[in-house]
Write a protein that holds these residues in place. Structure first.
Motif, PDB file in Angstrom:
ATOM      1  N   LYS A   1       1.022  -1.426  -0.040  1.00  0.00           N
ATOM      2  CA  LYS A   1      -0.298   0.081  -0.495  1.00  0.00           C
ATOM      3  C   LYS A   1       0.759   0.835  -0.217  1.00  0.00           C
ATOM      4  O   LYS A   1       0.661   2.347  -0.541  1.00  0.00           O
ATOM      5  N   ALA A   2       1.904   1.394   0.719  1.00  0.00           N
ATOM      6  CA  ALA A   2       2.423   2.189   0.304  1.00  0.00           C
ATOM      7  C   ALA A   2       3.713   2.527  -0.602  1.00  0.00           C
ATOM      8  O   ALA A   2       3.062   3.347  -0.983  1.00  0.00           O
TER       9      ALA A   2
ATOM     10  N   ARG B   1       2.317  12.583 -10.022  1.00  0.00           N
ATOM     11  CA  ARG B   1       1.082  13.575  -9.765  1.00  0.00           C
ATOM     12  C   ARG B   1       2.450  14.352  -9.764  1.00  0.00           C
ATOM     13  O   ARG B   1       2.173  15.587 -10.439  1.00  0.00           O
TER      14      ARG B   1
ATOM     15  N   ARG C   1      -0.781  15.406  -3.152  1.00  0.00           N
ATOM     16  CA  ARG C   1      -1.789  15.559  -2.131  1.00  0.00           C
ATOM     17  C   ARG C   1      -2.496  13.592  -2.168  1.00  0.00           C
ATOM     18  O   ARG C   1      -2.589  13.712  -3.409  1.00  0.00           O
ATOM     19  N   ASP C   2      -2.814  12.649  -1.471  1.00  0.00           N
ATOM     20  CA  ASP C   2      -3.479  11.235  -2.319  1.00  0.00           C
ATOM     21  C   ASP C   2      -5.080  11.216  -2.216  1.00  0.00           C
ATOM     22  O   ASP C   2      -5.094  12.096  -0.432  1.00  0.00           O
ATOM     23  N   GLN C   3      -5.497  11.933  -2.717  1.00  0.00           N
ATOM     24  CA  GLN C   3      -6.907  12.072  -2.758  1.00  0.00           C
ATOM     25  C   GLN C   3      -7.408  10.978  -2.162  1.00  0.00           C
ATOM     26  O   GLN C   3      -7.302   9.452  -2.435  1.00  0.00           O
TER      27      GLN C   3
ATOM     28  N   ALA D   1       2.426   1.574  -3.559  1.00  0.00           N
ATOM     29  CA  ALA D   1       1.511   2.337  -4.675  1.00  0.00           C
ATOM     30  C   ALA D   1       0.915   3.255  -4.631  1.00  0.00           C
ATOM     31  O   ALA D   1       0.797   4.409  -4.903  1.00  0.00           O
ATOM     32  N   ALA D   2       1.384   4.218  -2.831  1.00  0.00           N
ATOM     33  CA  ALA D   2       1.313   5.195  -2.823  1.00  0.00           C
ATOM     34  C   ALA D   2       1.967   6.585  -3.218  1.00  0.00           C
ATOM     35  O   ALA D   2       2.125   7.386  -3.387  1.00  0.00           O
ATOM     36  N   LEU D   3       3.173   5.551  -2.993  1.00  0.00           N
ATOM     37  CA  LEU D   3       4.680   6.494  -3.002  1.00  0.00           C
ATOM     38  C   LEU D   3       4.675   6.874  -4.585  1.00  0.00           C
ATOM     39  O   LEU D   3       4.990   7.956  -4.911  1.00  0.00           O
ATOM     40  N   LYS D   4       3.944   5.413  -5.679  1.00  0.00           N
ATOM     41  CA  LYS D   4       3.329   5.733  -6.738  1.00  0.00           C
ATOM     42  C   LYS D   4       2.768   7.081  -7.713  1.00  0.00           C
ATOM     43  O   LYS D   4       3.236   7.500  -8.811  1.00  0.00           O
ATOM     44  N   ARG D   5       2.238   6.970  -7.009  1.00  0.00           N
ATOM     45  CA  ARG D   5       1.035   7.366  -7.148  1.00  0.00           C
ATOM     46  C   ARG D   5       1.753   8.843  -7.146  1.00  0.00           C
ATOM     47  O   ARG D   5       1.052   9.819  -7.985  1.00  0.00           O
ATOM     48  N   ALA D   6       1.687   9.245  -6.085  1.00  0.00           N
ATOM     49  CA  ALA D   6       2.798  10.511  -5.936  1.00  0.00           C
ATOM     50  C   ALA D   6       3.504  10.726  -6.744  1.00  0.00           C
ATOM     51  O   ALA D   6       3.381  11.830  -7.181  1.00  0.00           O
TER      52      ALA D   6
END
Length: 187
Positions: free
Chosen positions: A51-52, A62, A181-183, A54-59
């Motif tokens: 999960k971390a 962006r 920012r992660d929406q 994936a969030a880092l990849k999205r950030a």
């Protein structure tokens, strides 16, 4: 005073009791039970890491989009009419930058910073581009007249330049933080 002095002893006794309890619990379990507990913990850790990641990849995506948009915006030439309006708005009576005498250079920077502080919260990134263009023109004139400035004024101007750059960098960071920012996921 005695109860406080006895506190470390009580804590040590409680820790020893807890440790002993863990040892006896471990002794009461079978190797298969311990293996299952370890595997369960590993799965939870793996899920959290996934999960971390994936969030880092999205950030990262962006941030790359924000950077790309920022570069594209910076490649667009500034409108001369809008630039002139910004010079007049930010510098007022000091708008004739190239004709400013040495004695008016510091007040021009003060005027620029006063207006920047007042309007910065409403500015878009493009407005900041215009304000930076005005700032850069003022800096070019400063560099040509710098040798005629008293040291005290030069130091004040350096401080004002640093403040402008800090305000601009703060806006960039704020915009980048909002872009990254992660929406929350839509349900």
């Amino acid at each position: 005073m005695k109860p406080l002095a006895a506190l470390p002893c009580r804590l040590a006794a409680a820790a020893a009791l807890l440790f002993t309890g863990l040892l006896t619990t471990a002794c009461d379990s079978t190797p298969r039970e311990r293996q299952e507990a370890v595997q369960d913990s590993a799965r939870k850790l793996d899920t959290a890491a996934h999960k971390a990641g994936a969030a880092l990849k999205r950030a990262g995506r962006r941030a790359a989009r924000w950077d790309s948009a920022s570069r594209a915006r910076n490649r667009q030439p500034l409108d001369t009419v809008a630039t002139t309006a910004f010079v007049q708005e930010l510098l007022g009576t000091y708008a004739a930058i190239e004709q400013l005498p040495v004695t008016s250079l510091e007040p021009a920077y003060v005027q620029l910073l006063r207006q920047t502080r007042a309007k910065r919260r409403q500015w878009t990134q493009r407005d900041w581009d215009y304000a930076t263009a005005v700032f850069n023109r003022l800096n070019r004139h400063y560099r040509t007249t710098r040798l005629d400035l008293p040291a005290r004024q030069e130091l004040r101007i350096k401080a004002l330049q640093a403040e402008f750059e800090a305000l601009e960098a703060g806006r960039d960071l704020k915009d980048l933080r909002e872009a990254v920012r992660d929406q929350p996921a839509a349900k």
